[in-house]
Design a protein around this motif. Structure first.
Motif, PDB file in Angstrom:
ATOM      1  N   ILE A  56      31.602  34.146  44.472  1.00  0.00           N
ATOM      2  CA  ILE A  56      32.457  34.194  43.290  1.00  0.00           C
ATOM      3  C   ILE A  56      31.883  35.199  42.285  1.00  0.00           C
ATOM      4  N   SER A  57      32.759  36.007  41.717  1.00  0.00           N
ATOM      5  CA  SER A  57      32.343  36.971  40.700  1.00  0.00           C
ATOM      6  C   SER A  57      33.189  36.803  39.450  1.00  0.00           C
ATOM      7  N   VAL A  58      32.579  37.044  38.300  1.00  0.00           N
ATOM      8  CA  VAL A  58      33.270  36.942  37.024  1.00  0.00           C
ATOM      9  C   VAL A  58      33.029  38.231  36.241  1.00  0.00           C
ATOM     10  N   ALA A  59      34.106  38.788  35.677  1.00  0.00           N
ATOM     11  CA  ALA A  59      33.999  39.991  34.847  1.00  0.00           C
ATOM     12  C   ALA A  59      34.807  39.771  33.578  1.00  0.00           C
ATOM     13  N   ALA A 232      46.648  43.935  38.784  1.00  0.00           N
ATOM     14  CA  ALA A 232      45.838  43.061  39.622  1.00  0.00           C
ATOM     15  C   ALA A 232      46.183  43.241  41.096  1.00  0.00           C
ATOM     16  N   GLN A 233      47.466  43.353  41.385  1.00  0.00           N
ATOM     17  CA  GLN A 233      47.906  43.561  42.765  1.00  0.00           C
ATOM     18  C   GLN A 233      47.324  44.853  43.332  1.00  0.00           C
ATOM     19  N   LEU A 234      47.455  45.938  42.588  1.00  0.00           N
ATOM     20  CA  LEU A 234      46.946  47.231  43.053  1.00  0.00           C
ATOM     21  C   LEU A 234      45.433  47.208  43.215  1.00  0.00           C
ATOM     22  N   VAL A 240      39.324  47.628  44.418  1.00  0.00           N
ATOM     23  CA  VAL A 240      38.678  48.194  43.233  1.00  0.00           C
ATOM     24  C   VAL A 240      37.541  47.321  42.738  1.00  0.00           C
ATOM     25  N   GLY A 241      37.658  46.011  42.846  1.00  0.00           N
ATOM     26  CA  GLY A 241      36.645  45.097  42.333  1.00  0.00           C
ATOM     27  C   GLY A 241      37.027  44.574  40.961  1.00  0.00           C
ATOM     28  N   ALA A 246      39.023  44.551  35.262  1.00  0.00           N
ATOM     29  CA  ALA A 246      38.848  44.192  33.849  1.00  0.00           C
ATOM     30  C   ALA A 246      38.894  45.435  32.968  1.00  0.00           C
ATOM     31  N   GLU A 247      38.271  46.508  33.430  1.00  0.00           N
ATOM     32  CA  GLU A 247      38.284  47.756  32.659  1.00  0.00           C
ATOM     33  C   GLU A 247      39.700  48.322  32.554  1.00  0.00           C
TER      34      GLU A 247
END
Length: 292
Positions: A56-59, A232-234, A240-241, A246-247
């Motif tokens: 799990i990753s959070v940005a 988000a889909q793209l 992309v990650g 988020a950026e």
């Protein structure tokens, strides 16, 4: 009028202009100091570290408003619960000043403290709401609280007057998850907050936002949410990650013409144990629920 009188009048006018200029500079410096104080106060209340359990990753992304003292309303948070699950919240306090920043700190601390008693999102928001009402503040806050099991990918969420969140899956689907919610925190005694259940699948993401990201003079809320869903889909399909996503969302926030804070929190499943679809989970069209 004599020439001497004209000279004296001109000299007096120049002196007055000099005093007015000095006063304007002093006021500008004071205002700048107040803005810097409010921004630092708000930034100091945001978490320094984010949890990153296996798979799990959070940005996050955050931009304070910079018009006058319009800062202090938005927050994000993520932390590990005693049972190992991950708690995440994002919200927006009514008002944009130092008072709002202080209230934001109270809400965030209340959520963290009460999460040690109950991690159930609906119960947690109910208790936080009652606590804030007991404090007698004239402010209120919208909020989304999520609890994620990093082993199964099961995600539970509850909303308190906050805007919906976004989901996207690795197979190219995305959407806006607008399940039932309750009123903002600090408004209605005894309010209830329904819990929605989703599943975060491998390669999928959930995106939590404040309205400063998706709503402003040049963009309405529904269009803004659809644009983030498309981003988000793209991002998921292109790999992309979540940091890049988020950026990209924060860059979009710069185009809406708002004078509000803007915050985003993205959680993604990039490996580890894959969850199985819950029998009572939402349909794939409403949540990131389906394995390929």
């Amino acid at each position: 009028m004599s020439r001497g009188g004209s000279f004296d009048d001109s000299e007096e006018l120049l002196n007055r202009l000099g005093l007015m200029t000095a006063r304007a500079r002093e006021l500008a410096a004071t205002q700048r100091s107040r803005v810097e104080l409010a921004v630092e106060l708000q930034r100091g209340m945001l978490p320094g570290d984010l949890p990153h359990p296996p798979g799990i990753s959070v940005a996050v992304g955050y931009t304070p408003a910079t018009h006058g003292l319009n800062v202090g309303g938005d927050w994000y948070d993520a932390f590990t619960l005693p049972d190992g699950r991950v708690a995440m919240s994002i919200g927006d306090v009514q008002g944009h000043n130092i008072k709002a920043a202080a209230f934001m700190g109270q809400v965030r601390v209340a959520l963290r403290a009460l999460a040690s008693v109950t991690g159930d999102p609906g119960e947690l928001l109910r208790r936080t709401n009652d606590l804030l009402i007991s404090l007698g503040s004239d402010l209120f806050a919208t909020c989304t609280f999520l609890r994620l099991d990093p082993v199964t990918g099961i995600l539970e969420s509850a909303r308190a007057g906050h805007i919906p969140h976004i989901w996207a899956t690795a197979d190219g689907r995305s959407g806006v998850s607008g399940g039932d919610g309750g009123p903002p925190l600090g408004v209605l005694p005894g309010a209830e907050y329904p819990v929605s259940r989703h599943q975060l699948t491998l390669g999928g993401v959930f995106v939590l936002l404040t309205d400063g990201v998706v709503e402003g003079p040049s963009l309405n809320l529904d269009d803004g949410l659809r644009q983030v869903a498309r981003l988000a889909q793209l991002a998921v399909v292109a790999g992309v990650g979540i940091d890049g996503l988020a950026e990209a969302v924060m860059k979009m926030a710069d185009t809406v013409g708002h004078e509000d804070d803007a915050a985003v929190l993205v959680v993604g499943h990039d490996g580890g144990t894959r969850g199985r679809l819950l029998p009572n989970a939402e349909t794939p069209q409403e949540s990131a629920t389906q394995d390929p």
